[in-house]
Scaffold this active site. Sequence first.
Site, PDB file in Angstrom:
ATOM      1  N   GLU A  70       0.989  -1.411  -0.060  1.00 22.95           N
ATOM      2  CA  GLU A  70       0.198   0.141  -0.137  1.00 22.95           C
ATOM      3  C   GLU A  70       0.684   1.122   0.132  1.00 22.95           C
ATOM      4  OE1 GLU A  70      -2.987   0.384   2.620  1.00 22.95           O
ATOM      5  OE2 GLU A  70      -3.582   2.577   1.947  1.00 22.95           O
ATOM      6  N   GLY A  77       3.586   2.844  11.092  1.00 21.44           N
ATOM      7  CA  GLY A  77       3.028   1.544  12.153  1.00 21.44           C
ATOM      8  C   GLY A  77       3.094   0.105  11.215  1.00 21.44           C
ATOM      9  N   ALA A  78       2.332  -0.233  10.633  1.00 19.14           N
ATOM     10  CA  ALA A  78       1.887  -1.405  10.300  1.00 19.14           C
ATOM     11  C   ALA A  78       0.662  -1.537   9.054  1.00 19.14           C
ATOM     12  CB  ALA A  78       1.160  -1.756  11.879  1.00 19.14           C
ATOM     13  N   GLU A 100      -2.439  -3.578   7.206  1.00 17.91           N
ATOM     14  CA  GLU A 100      -3.364  -4.741   7.317  1.00 17.91           C
ATOM     15  C   GLU A 100      -3.413  -5.822   6.429  1.00 17.91           C
ATOM     16  OE1 GLU A 100      -3.975  -1.305   6.547  1.00 17.91           O
ATOM     17  OE2 GLU A 100      -5.463  -1.100   4.639  1.00 17.91           O
ATOM     18  N   ASN A 101      -2.168  -6.599   5.118  1.00 13.54           N
ATOM     19  CA  ASN A 101      -2.479  -7.023   4.416  1.00 13.54           C
ATOM     20  C   ASN A 101      -2.739  -8.286   5.133  1.00 13.54           C
ATOM     21  OD1 ASN A 101       0.314  -5.731   3.445  1.00 13.54           O
ATOM     22  ND2 ASN A 101       1.260  -7.106   4.651  1.00 13.54           N
ATOM     23  N   HIS A 106      -6.435  -1.730  15.634  1.00 17.29           N
ATOM     24  CA  HIS A 106      -6.185  -1.226  14.046  1.00 17.29           C
ATOM     25  C   HIS A 106      -6.739  -2.076  12.744  1.00 17.29           C
ATOM     26  CE1 HIS A 106      -6.363   2.096  11.702  1.00 17.29           C
ATOM     27  NE2 HIS A 106      -5.993   1.794  10.507  1.00 17.29           N
ATOM     28  N   GLU A 107      -4.831  -2.665  12.828  1.00 16.35           N
ATOM     29  CA  GLU A 107      -5.026  -3.768  11.646  1.00 16.35           C
ATOM     30  C   GLU A 107      -5.706  -4.974  11.477  1.00 16.35           C
ATOM     31  OE1 GLU A 107      -3.126  -2.412  10.059  1.00 16.35           O
ATOM     32  OE2 GLU A 107      -2.736  -0.824  11.511  1.00 16.35           O
ATOM     33  N   GLU A 151      -9.821   4.220   6.464  1.00 16.99           N
ATOM     34  CA  GLU A 151      -8.889   4.728   7.583  1.00 16.99           C
ATOM     35  C   GLU A 151      -9.602   5.216   8.688  1.00 16.99           C
ATOM     36  OE1 GLU A 151      -6.533   3.354   8.111  1.00 16.99           O
ATOM     37  OE2 GLU A 151      -5.876   2.666   5.697  1.00 16.99           O
TER      38      GLU A 151
HETATM   39  N1  B3K Z   1      -3.085   0.953   5.687  1.00 19.74           N
HETATM   40  C1  B3K Z   1      -1.210   1.343   5.983  1.00 19.74           C
HETATM   41  C2  B3K Z   1      -1.039   3.280   4.912  1.00 19.74           C
HETATM   42  C3  B3K Z   1       0.721   2.350   4.368  1.00 19.74           C
HETATM   43  C4  B3K Z   1       0.872   3.976   3.752  1.00 19.74           C
HETATM   44  C5  B3K Z   1       1.612   3.612   2.625  1.00 19.74           C
HETATM   45  N2  B3K Z   1       1.882   4.913   2.807  1.00 19.74           N
HETATM   46  C6  B3K Z   1      -1.527   1.815   7.242  1.00 19.74           C
HETATM   47  C7  B3K Z   1      -2.619   1.186   8.690  1.00 19.74           C
HETATM   48  O1  B3K Z   1      -3.183   2.776   8.358  1.00 19.74           O
HETATM   49  O2  B3K Z   1      -3.481   0.541   8.693  1.00 19.74           O
HETATM   50 ZN    ZN Z   2      -4.970   2.297   8.890  1.00 20.68          ZN
END
Ligand code: B3K
Ligand code: ZN
Length: 880
Positions: A120, A260-261, A263-264, A296-297, A319
């Site tokens: 992402e 931070g992390a 969410e794959n 969150h993830e 988000e």
């Molecule tokens: N969805 C990811 C964000 C990745 C951003 C890359 N530039 C983290 C999050 O909001 O959980």
């Molecule tokens: Zn997020």
Amino acid sequence: PPTIYRKDYTVPSYLVETVELGFDLDPDRTIVANRITMQHNPASPSRSIVLHGEELDLVELRLNGRALAPTEYKIEGSLLTIPRAPAQVVLEIETLCTPIQNTSLSGLYVSNGSFYTQCEAEGFRRITYFPDRPDVMAKYTVMLRADKARYPVLLSNGNLIESGELDDGRHYAKWEDPFKKPSYLFALVAARLVCQEEHYTLKSGREVLLQVWVEEGNLDKTDYAMQSLKNSIRWDEERFGLELDLDRFMIVAVGDFNMGAMENKGLNIFNTKFVLANPRVATDIDYAGIEAVVGHEYFHNWTGNRVTCRDWFQLSLKEGLTVFRDQEFSADMIGTDSGRAVTRIDQVRTLRQAQFPEDAGPMAHPVRPDSFVEINNFYTVTVYEKGAEVVRMYQTLLGRDGFRKGMDLYFARHDGQAVECDDFRAAMADANGRDLRQFERWYSQAGTPVVSARTRYDAVKRNFDIILSQRCPATAGQPDKLPFHIPVAVGLLDANGKDLPLLLEGGDHPKDATTVVLELKEQEQIFRFRNVDERPVPSILRDFSAPVVLEYDYTDDELLHLYRHDSDAVNRWEAGQRLAMERLLKLTAQVTAHGDAAVLKLDSTFIEAQRALLVDESLDPAFRELALILPSETIIAEQMEVVDPQAIHTARQFMRRTIGAALKTELLAQYRANQTPGAYSPDALSAGKRALKNLCLSYLLVAPEAAELKVAQQQFDNASNMTDRAAALVALIHSGGDAAPYLQAFYQDFENEALVVDKWFAMQAAAPATNVAAVRKLMQHPAFTLKNPNRARSLIFNFTNGNPAQFHAADGSAYAFWAELVIQLDGINPQVAARLARSMDRWRRYAPALQEKMKQALEQVAAQSKLSNDVQEVVSKALA
Ligand code: B3K
Ligand code: ZN
């Protein structure tokens, strides 16, 4: 670089059904074989297949079994186009990439000798050619091949369906993700790792496998992440009826990570900072961060993955909603009303510290932006935190049950789809039979609205009127704003500080209500309360019911009344902040006028109010701590026409010193009363006690005598956990004495704990005595590197953003340093560089002499010939 506009959205010309990926992993030369089945999208007029690709070496491209000659497709920039394609297509693409050279940490990269991915927003195109856009969702099968000794663990999304040995000491693993997903949710890990695992039973009775993967030696730091994951799973079942849809859910910690992390699907990849914790190395704040980010993830699995974004302009759809969900999760984990209020106050502080400045600066954008140059620049506090405020307002307007109905309808309608913010709003409106058309402006208009309140009391008719009006400052491209739909929660206090029962004219609230939500929709509206026997003190914007600035001409007496009595803890805290801010602004102006602190005075009214609050044992320690923290230097700066950073620092320090001296006895008593002996526990009550105790310590150490110094030294020597150890060290650093021996001891104890070394740099970066020369010297330390984002942030960002009086040194030396570092970082990692570039956002608000130097620094960066899109967008908007 081109600007991309939301209005230019077109549907994809081809839709992908299945993706089969084969990886031969090698740091210098990874081979990626990609087989895509796709078909023409009947909704698109175009018959061209459009694929994205960056930093790839194309080896072969086959369409329906036949290798394409270079004349049969076109590569322009990052687009590969195959014109006039048939309706049904099988593409086979072989490419090469070089993970070891990928310092941007986007795509496939190497961290400490192992492979990780971050896709992402647009990293997948750095792995293979693909229609890399979130509205193309497909099923993935992944075959990983790598050297077994170096990469014993091979992970990807979904379920492991096969694994085994290959020749030459290599091995393989085959993974299949049963859910279709956009490419940004793809992930792989090939690494030397170990895991803590657990079989967990869902509410439905189904058993799932949970794993937390870390490098060897960190297995003693995975308990809290695992516990937080289990709590998250339970919470989403209970609060939203959402169940984990996979048989296996993995968290992997990596030391080099931009955010931070991530969410794959089924394979969340985390910055180590949000996984690793034990009492020795992690603070209460770290523990809270782990709970929030793990939550969150995990919550993204439904809000983001099952229902995803049509395009990146809709980023806040996932988000904002997921931040709101993790905020509610953290609040529910504490479980008490006062604990919930404390989390809410923290959210308000974040908004004021970071989001309001963004909304008032050159990068201001709506929660759903209309355009961008580089999408990575829009993972912002506006999209995340203001986005969460927008979601929270639905709940405030519709109630918890109404909000849940809206969520249920949202999933019923859109599971498996890529949708827009408008679809979420429609689900909320339709599920509740409400007209939320005007609410759309929260998504389309940038800037922080100002709500201005006036009141009048009619003793004869016993009416109390609150007249609310709204305005919103102009932002780039949006000179005029239309009125927002703003929920303003209000209560009225009588002379004893008790909540009056409310009778709102035309309202349909319950009879015994003491808080009602006024819906401000016009530019100005009058709200009348009936049967009001005395002139009340209004408590407006309770629980911070909307992300706005509230103007109301409170007298000191009214604020003191609210500070003593308001039943709404957020507004009670807010009254204290207003009292403090008034004084801080006056003191700052005096320092600016006189050049020093000699003339400053602080009135006893405020000191006595703080004394009373500090010793009020009926209040949560965590609340008392927040009430005693003065508004930050950044927040004070936002209130000033012309910012004088040194004067702000001097005034705030004066105020802290004065309070510390006046309340010395009470501070010491609270310091002693809020010890947490016994085994460390990160629970909210214990953490609150430590927070209050350590705040007392910091006040006592502003201008310490030998006795106070000794208290801090003892805490430093005897602390049984990092929260207390770090707090003592920070207090000693800020006391102005020689902290070098303590810093040295701390470093020796923790030099092998990367996250603690980050703290060590961060503390020094933000210390009042640390000037740019000292930062340059710290950069020479063997443990410093710009390549690791956590490390770069710990020293550089904590200086530019966390030490304003030094960053804005009159000679401009720190601005030159900033320019140098932005340029240097840009060559390594554009995303990190662009974040640093934003330290200059507010340059137009400083005195002309500083402004001129900041402008020069910005221009110096802008003039570089090889700038990334990321940095170029930030500096050109700053200069525009
Ligand atoms: N969805 C990811 C964000 C990745 C951003 C890359 N530039 C983290 C999050 O909001 O959980
Ligand atoms: Zn997020």
